[in-house]
Write an enzyme that holds these catalytic residues in place. Structure first.
Site, mmCIF file in Angstrom:
data_model
loop_
_atom_site.group_PDB
_atom_site.id
_atom_site.type_symbol
_atom_site.label_atom_id
_atom_site.label_comp_id
_atom_site.label_asym_id
_atom_site.label_seq_id
_atom_site.Cartn_x
_atom_site.Cartn_y
_atom_site.Cartn_z
ATOM 1 N N SER A 298 -9.356 -0.851 7.441
ATOM 2 C CA SER A 298 -8.882 -0.801 6.000
ATOM 3 C C SER A 298 -8.080 -1.860 5.532
ATOM 4 C CB SER A 298 -8.048 0.429 5.772
ATOM 5 O OG SER A 298 -8.889 1.628 5.862
ATOM 6 N N LYS B 47 0.815 -1.222 0.063
ATOM 7 C CA LYS B 47 0.075 -0.248 -0.006
ATOM 8 C C LYS B 47 0.963 1.482 -0.009
ATOM 9 C CE LYS B 47 -3.902 1.849 3.152
ATOM 10 N NZ LYS B 47 -4.850 1.790 4.007
ATOM 11 N N SER C 246 -9.539 1.605 3.302
ATOM 12 C CA SER C 246 -8.680 2.282 2.289
ATOM 13 C C SER C 246 -7.854 1.425 1.399
ATOM 14 C CB SER C 246 -8.102 3.454 2.932
ATOM 15 O OG SER C 246 -7.243 2.948 4.207
HETATM 16 N N1 GLN Z 1 -12.570 3.792 6.786
HETATM 17 C C1 GLN Z 1 -12.069 3.844 8.016
HETATM 18 C C2 GLN Z 1 -11.961 5.623 7.928
HETATM 19 O O1 GLN Z 1 -11.868 6.214 6.954
HETATM 20 C C3 GLN Z 1 -10.971 3.292 8.368
HETATM 21 C C4 GLN Z 1 -9.701 3.699 7.790
HETATM 22 C C5 GLN Z 1 -8.541 2.984 7.997
HETATM 23 O O2 GLN Z 1 -8.768 1.888 8.484
HETATM 24 N N2 GLN Z 1 -7.224 3.172 7.512
HETATM 25 O O3 GLN Z 1 -11.395 5.975 8.834
#
Ligand code: GLN
Length: 445
Positions: free
Chosen positions: A146, A47, A122
């Site tokens: 994410s 990532k 994400s």
């Molecule tokens: N979807 C969550 C957020 O937007 C988690 C993001 C993540 O785990 N990096 O905060």
């Protein structure tokens, strides 16, 4: 005012999963490693908020366009030492803030199971890369789900180790008390092997646990779970409006019972109480962590009449709307007075949640619950940020309580579905064994 123009990004693959690909002649070089491991020669996508020396590190933000990482994350280094080959950097929601991968400065990622749907976020690029067969496994970061949420949308295993299990050195901080590097893979065995290889104390991250990962994490060929006590969040299952997701969860309960586990209904706090704790704390930490992106240290800079003007312009132009929303929320809840009362209340609520899980895991060995409220949604279908946040309501628990958790795909027609397992802190091997029992139902694709 001036700044280098942002690199125009022509998608590197059909799904826009990769933001950077290592040239093939370099990628096929076998890294020097003393002995062969089960991971030797396996390809890994990383990532693009995790550092790999000499490669871009954009966090899918305009602000870091053109920045090259001067060093590698400890997790990446350990996997390379074990013989894995990094083939590129994957797309994500900007600075890992999002649940659909539509908030990337380099365009959305598409779900390999159906390109009209999102891959989740994400770590959507990492999930799409593995699901499309472009690599053997991928690293993601999991602050509130994410890794597990995109794994769920793309039919993969998504594994978030306990907080402190894997060094965060080289992971671009979003919310440091919640962030953890995790794995997206096609099977539990690969996720376990990668997790164990990355794990362990690191002098560069003072929050890494001092105990070594211990016993092998590989669940073996015939995993069994006699006498395990598994808690089942029945009220969460009933709250699922998607019938396919609900059936997947109920089938997994039957399967675990057949395998010899005793499955016990447990009552969990309402997700409406848990989600705001995450929203407040993660925004507060993001506000603080993202202060370093001032145009003076990394990436692009827009010049101005003064330092402050340059800082403001660089951030105004460089950050996308969602990142700004988090920064503003964080600034608000850290303000003296009303704001900080909200922040302090959230800290106390997190302590209570941790105490709740400590008690719960003295009675059960693992907890079964949904990963997401349903399968992937259509690209462009969610416009309300609060509606987007609600997709995280089952995943944020594990981050707030520091617990290991993983998503296991279940058999389904159409878009992938699956279930989530959580375990007591630092008890990854047992959790992975239970996951392997569920995996035997044949849900991975
Ligand atoms: N979807 C969550 C957020 O937007 C988690 C993001 C993540 O785990 N990096 O905060």
């Amino acid at each position: 005012m001036s700044a280098a123009p942002v690199t125009t990004h022509a998608p590197l693959d059909e799904w826009n999963a990769f933001l950077y690909r290592v040239p093939t002649e370099t990628a096929t070089d076998r890294p020097s490693s003393d002995s062969s491991t089960p991971l030797t020669g396996n390809t890994l996508a990383v990532k693009d908020n995790i550092a790999v020396s000499g490669m871009p590190l954009s966090c899918a933000s305009k602000l870091l366009d053109g920045f090259l990482s001067p060093y590698s994350a400890t997790a990446v280094q350990r996997l390379q030492n074990a013989g894995m080959i990094v083939i590129g950097k994957t797309n994500l929601d900007e600075f890992a803030m999002g649940s659909s991968n539509e908030y990337s400065a380099y365009g959305p990622v598409r779900n390999p199971h159906d390109p009209a749907f999102v891959p989740g976020g994400s770590s959507g690029g990492s999930a799409a890369a593995v699901a499309a067969g472009l690599c053997d496994a991928a690293l993601g970061s999991d602050t509130g789900g994410s890794v597990r949420q995109p794994a769920a949308f793309c039919g993969l295993v998504g594994f978030k180790p306990s907080y402190g299990r894997v060094s965060r050195y080289g992971l671009t901080a979003f919310a440091s008390s919640l962030d953890q590097i995790g794995v997206l893979a096609r099977d539990v065995r690969t996720a376990a092997e990668i997790g164990r290889t990355m794990a362990g104390t690191d002098p560069y991250d003072a929050t890494t646990a001092s105990d070594t990962p211990g016993t092998p994490w590989d669940p073996g060929d015939n995993p069994s779970i006699p006498s395990n006590r598994i808690g089942y969040a029945a009220s969460y299952a009933e709250g699922l409006t998607d019938p396919i997701a609900r059936r997947a969860l109920e089938n997994s309960v039957d399967h675990l019972r057949d395998a010899g586990a005793s499955v016990i209904d447990v009552e969990l706090p309402s997700t409406d109480e848990i989600l705001p704790i995450y929203t407040i704390l993660s925004a507060a930490e993001a506000f603080s962590n993202l202060a370093r992106f001032d145009g003076g240290r990394y990436g692009r800079r827009i010049g101005g009449a003064s330092w402050w003007e340059s800082l403001a312009e660089t951030r105004r132009d460089g950050f996308g709307a969602e990142v700004k929303r988090r920064i503003l929320t964080g600034a608000f809840v850290l303000r003296e007075g009303y704001g900080s009362r909200i922040y302090n209340a959230a800290l106390q609520a997190r302590d209570r949640l941790r105490a709740f899980y400590d008690r719960l895991f003295s009675q059960i060995d693992a907890l079964l619950m949904p990963t997401t409220p349903g399968p992937a949604f259509r690209l462009g279908s969610i416009h309300d940020p609060l509606e987007m946040y609600r997709w995280d309501r089952y995943t944020v628990h594990a981050n707030l309580a520091g617990l290991p958790a993983l998503h296991v795909p279940m058999p389904s027609e159409g878009l992938p579905v699956g279930v989530q397992l959580l375990g007591p802190a630092m008890q990854e091997p047992r959790l992975l064994r239970i996951a392997a029992v569920l995996e035997a139902m044949g849900g991975a694709r």
